[in-house]
Design an enzyme around this catalytic site. Structure first.
Site, PDB file in Angstrom:
ATOM      1  N   HIS A  23      36.417  34.085  49.180  1.00 47.53           N
ATOM      2  CA  HIS A  23      35.407  34.856  48.447  1.00 47.53           C
ATOM      3  C   HIS A  23      34.954  34.195  47.125  1.00 47.53           C
ATOM      4  O   HIS A  23      33.753  34.034  46.897  1.00 47.53           O
ATOM      5  CB  HIS A  23      35.946  36.276  48.222  1.00 47.53           C
ATOM      6  CG  HIS A  23      35.102  37.146  47.372  1.00 47.53           C
ATOM      7  ND1 HIS A  23      34.139  37.979  47.879  1.00 47.53           N
ATOM      8  CD2 HIS A  23      35.047  37.312  46.025  1.00 47.53           C
ATOM      9  CE1 HIS A  23      33.536  38.624  46.882  1.00 47.53           C
ATOM     10  NE2 HIS A  23      34.087  38.238  45.744  1.00 47.53           N
TER      11      HIS A  23
ATOM     12  N   SER B 160      35.052  38.501  37.497  1.00 52.10           N
ATOM     13  CA  SER B 160      34.666  39.642  38.307  1.00 52.10           C
ATOM     14  C   SER B 160      35.649  40.764  38.054  1.00 52.10           C
ATOM     15  O   SER B 160      36.360  40.759  37.041  1.00 52.10           O
ATOM     16  CB  SER B 160      34.683  39.235  39.774  1.00 52.10           C
ATOM     17  OG  SER B 160      35.996  38.849  40.103  1.00 52.10           O
TER      18      SER B 160
ATOM     19  N   ASP C  81      50.889  23.371  22.493  1.00 50.76           N
ATOM     20  CA  ASP C  81      49.907  22.489  23.141  1.00 50.76           C
ATOM     21  C   ASP C  81      50.501  21.083  23.205  1.00 50.76           C
ATOM     22  O   ASP C  81      49.938  20.126  22.679  1.00 50.76           O
ATOM     23  CB  ASP C  81      48.600  22.508  22.342  1.00 50.76           C
ATOM     24  CG  ASP C  81      47.451  21.846  23.096  1.00 50.76           C
ATOM     25  OD1 ASP C  81      47.549  21.694  24.334  1.00 50.76           O
ATOM     26  OD2 ASP C  81      46.459  21.461  22.451  1.00 50.76           O
TER      27      ASP C  81
HETATM   28  C1  LIG Z   1      37.804  39.858  45.477  1.00 51.91           C
HETATM   29  C2  LIG Z   1      36.440  40.417  45.256  1.00 51.91           C
HETATM   30  O1  LIG Z   1      36.299  41.552  45.989  1.00 51.91           O
HETATM   31  C3  LIG Z   1      36.123  40.689  43.810  1.00 51.91           C
HETATM   32  N1  LIG Z   1      34.827  41.206  43.698  1.00 51.91           N
HETATM   33  C4  LIG Z   1      34.426  41.955  42.669  1.00 51.91           C
HETATM   34  O2  LIG Z   1      35.147  42.261  41.746  1.00 51.91           O
HETATM   35  O3  LIG Z   1      33.085  42.366  42.682  1.00 51.91           O
HETATM   36  P1  LIG Z   1      31.964  41.661  41.824  1.00 51.91           P
HETATM   37  O4  LIG Z   1      30.707  42.203  42.326  1.00 51.91           O
HETATM   38  O5  LIG Z   1      32.140  40.141  41.787  1.00 51.91           O
HETATM   39  O6  LIG Z   1      32.234  42.201  40.347  1.00 51.91           O
HETATM   40  C5  LIG Z   1      32.334  43.564  40.027  1.00 51.91           C
HETATM   41  C6  LIG Z   1      32.734  43.705  38.570  1.00 51.91           C
HETATM   42  O7  LIG Z   1      31.612  43.354  37.744  1.00 51.91           O
HETATM   43  C7  LIG Z   1      31.508  44.288  36.699  1.00 51.91           C
HETATM   44  N2  LIG Z   1      30.140  44.344  36.197  1.00 51.91           N
HETATM   45  C8  LIG Z   1      28.996  44.526  36.860  1.00 51.91           C
HETATM   46  N3  LIG Z   1      27.943  44.575  36.005  1.00 51.91           N
HETATM   47  C9  LIG Z   1      28.450  44.384  34.762  1.00 51.91           C
HETATM   48  C10 LIG Z   1      27.907  44.335  33.439  1.00 51.91           C
HETATM   49  N4  LIG Z   1      26.594  44.469  33.214  1.00 51.91           N
HETATM   50  N5  LIG Z   1      28.747  44.116  32.407  1.00 51.91           N
HETATM   51  C11 LIG Z   1      30.073  43.985  32.605  1.00 51.91           C
HETATM   52  N6  LIG Z   1      30.643  44.022  33.818  1.00 51.91           N
HETATM   53  C12 LIG Z   1      29.854  44.241  34.883  1.00 51.91           C
HETATM   54  C13 LIG Z   1      31.952  45.592  37.311  1.00 51.91           C
HETATM   55  O8  LIG Z   1      32.303  46.528  36.324  1.00 51.91           O
HETATM   56  C14 LIG Z   1      33.134  45.108  38.170  1.00 51.91           C
HETATM   57  O9  LIG Z   1      34.307  45.055  37.389  1.00 51.91           O
HETATM   58  C15 LIG Z   1      36.177  39.405  43.026  1.00 51.91           C
HETATM   59  O10 LIG Z   1      35.236  38.583  43.079  1.00 51.91           O
HETATM   60  O11 LIG Z   1      37.171  39.229  42.325  1.00 51.91           O
HETATM   61 FE   LIG Z   2      33.388  39.166  43.871  1.00 51.77          FE
END
Ligand SMILES: C[C@@H](O)[C@H](NC(=O)OP(=O)(O)OC[C@H]1O[C@@H](n2cnc3c(N)ncnc32)[C@H](O)[C@@H]1O)C(=O)O
Ligand SMILES: [Fe+2]
EC number: 2.3.1.234
Length: 529
Positions: free
Chosen positions: A107, A130, A447
């Site tokens: 992923h 993420s 370090d």
């Molecule tokens: C393993 C996989 O499933 C996982 N995917 C994932 O976490 O979804 P992703 O779509 O890459 O990221 C979601 C995260 O991204 C954050 N997020 C989305 N929009 C945001 C924003 N404007 N500011 C801060 N965080 C944001 C969300 O709160 C959430 O924690 C990953 O990539 O780790």
């Molecule tokens: Fe992701």
């Protein structure tokens, strides 16, 4: 070649179709819990409900049929078990029904590759943030290596958890971003960077305490972002110095955040790097990214039979061979730190170096001042104690207004330069004795790389700003681990060097085997180079 990519590791089920040139379609459906965080089973039910529709619309939008495909790719991990199973089952069924080759894809690799495709970056250092992951990644020796990562929860997960305490359901990141715009006061939160690694659970706990004390919510959100984003940008900046690369790629869900995007842009501009920020639409999990990564793997010879497509909840990006990027550069430890500027000069007739810590424009001014002052103080105190035992230069002056340390100039070679031309077992022994003496005083360096060890009539340690007084056993193991890693990567006879070092060092400590165990633990956590 035409590739279908299926994604569904967490909150989003998505199908995307790509060919060599472009993204032909990308259709997603995101599970939004009514309250609280993601419930894995409910998310899996959502994915199972929507997957047919998502795939069908993806084909319709691209004007294609399953028969047109050359490959089916799906994300095999890391992620939530029940969700992974839904997607892998669907992918296998499609592959069997239409007799198409199948590839399970990592992923994070998808996040990276779609970012490269959309930006045109060739060989960037990636900041991948993420919900579940927070990593600094670079391509070295045929793979993406994790140079630094979170030691506990992902940055996005930290934001989501705090949002939950505010009564905001998943995803909390975007709401925190909006609230932070109205924050003014910077509240003190633990700034935890250790070498190239970060941790966020302490920040979360402290933020939650501010909430129960009735502090302004916008201020907490502001401080949460400023502190955690500064940490990851700092580590990114250090990674840029260690490697000789000059492109930055920001990817993952949190990369949608405008404050983070501007911090990365500011850092890149100030240091002369090129920053590529992935289009917001493709920062979130999506099928196109899995198709893109799968296509690259397939074009470079990857094949899997059905038994090799089993899901892997702990799948790491550094397990995947990446032959499609040519290594133009390699890790080289530079003489100049990412954080300071060194100049030579005189101080009342003595030759000295001036070490200045300049401002970092990407950080909140108050936080910036605090970090620089703390680092400088720490550097001073540790050098002061080490000087007493003869293994650090004298610090003549400490200027807290201009943030300059005036340090005795040692005539000698760094260990790095010294061992370029010759191997000298005796010097290794001297180094091991000095390190053991330092550790015996319960001082860790923080370090301990060959650039921070100067060889003269005796051994001098410099650049001690990351060290600890009254350090823990883990701090000591961290020092040894980093030194051994650098020996292995810098010198052909690194292993022999380590053996000689260990022989001498172990004479000075009570139970070296105990430290060896700790080093092994660190090794299993951090696997780079
Ligand atoms: C393993 C996989 O499933 C996982 N995917 C994932 O976490 O979804 P992703 O779509 O890459 O990221 C979601 C995260 O991204 C954050 N997020 C989305 N929009 C945001 C924003 N404007 N500011 C801060 N965080 C944001 C969300 O709160 C959430 O924690 C990953 O990539 O780790
Ligand atoms: Fe992701």
């Amino acid at each position: 070649m035409i590739v279908l990519g299926l994604e569904g590791t967490a909150h989003t089920i998505s199908a995307g179709i790509v060919d060599e040139r472009s993204i032909l379609s990308n259709v997603s459906s995101t599970y939004v819990p009514e309250h609280g965080g993601i419930h894995p089973r409910e998310a899996a039910v959502h994915h199972a409900d929507k997957i047919y529709d998502v795939i069908k619309r993806s084909f319709d939008n691209a004007g294609l049929k399953p028969e047109d495909l050359d490959l089916i790719a799906f994300s095999m991990g890391p992620g939530l078990g029940p969700c992974l199973r839904v997607v892998s089952t669907a992918a296998r069924a499609l592959s069997i029904k239409y007799s198409k080759p199948l590839l399970g894809v990592n992923h994070p690799l998808g996040h990276v590759e779609i970012g490269r495709k959309l930006s045109g970056a060739r060989d960037p250092i990636m900041l991948y943030i993420s919900g579940g992951n927070t990593q600094v990644i670079a391509h070295l020796n045929g793979r993406y290596r994790v140079l630094g990562e979170t030691m506990d929860i992902g940055l996005g997960n930290m934001l989501d958890k705090f949002a939950r305490d505010l009564g905001i359901p998943f995803p909390g990141g975007p709401v925190i971003e909006r609230m932070a715009l109205d924050g003014k006061d910077l509240l003190e939160l633990p700034y935890s960077v250790k070498g190239m690694d970060t941790s966020f659970s302490g920040i979360y706990t402290a933020a939650k305490r501010y909430l129960s004390l009735g502090k302004n919510k916008n201020d907490i959100c502001y401080s949460l972002q400023e502190t955690s984003f500064s940490m990851v940008v700092e580590v990114l900046e250090r990674a840029m110095y260690y490697t000789n690369k000059n492109e930055i790629l920001l990817a993952g869900g949190v990369a949608r955040n405008d404050r983070l995007r501007s911090m990365v842009n500011d850092m890149a501009r100030d240091s002369g790097y090129k920053a590529y920020l992935t289009d917001k639409e493709y920062c979130m999990d999506n099928g196109a990214m899995i198709a893109q990564a799968g296509m690259l793997m397939y074009m470079h010879g990857a094949r899997q039979d059905i038994m090799e497509t089993r899901i892997n909840q702990r799948f790491r990006i550094d397990e995947v061979p990446v032959p499609w990027i040519k290594d133009e550069n390699s890790i080289s430890f530079k003489d100049k730190g990412a954080e300071s500027i060194i100049t030579n000069g005189e101080f009342y007739g003595r030759s000295v170096v001036f070490k200045k810590r300049p401002e970092k424009s990407y950080r909140d001014k108050r936080l910036d001042l605090k970090i620089r002052l703390e680092r400088m103080k720490n550097e001073f105190y540790i050098m002061y104690y080490l000087h007493k035992t003869g293994n650090a230069p004298i610090v003549y002056d400490f200027d807290r207004f201009d943030m300059v340390l005036t340090i005795e100039r040692i005539n000698g070679l760094t260990m790095n330069d010294y061992f370029k031309s010759k191997y000298d077992e005796n010097v290794i022994r001297m180094i091991a004795d000095a390190v053991a003496k330092m550790h015996g005083l319960r001082i860790s360096h923080g370090d301990l790389t060959p650039n921070n060890i100067i060889i003269s009539d005796k051994i001098y340690f410099i650049d001690t700003s990351m060290g600890h007084l009254r350090c823990s056993d883990e701090d000591i193991a961290d020092d040894l681990f980093l030194l051994y890693e650098s020996m292995k990567s810098l010198y052909v006879n690194g292993h022999e060097m380590i053996k000689h070092f260990e022989n001498e060092y172990s004479k000075n400590v009570e139970d070296y085997n105990y430290y060896k165990e700790l080093i092994k633990k660190i090794e299993s956590r951090r696997r780079y180079v």
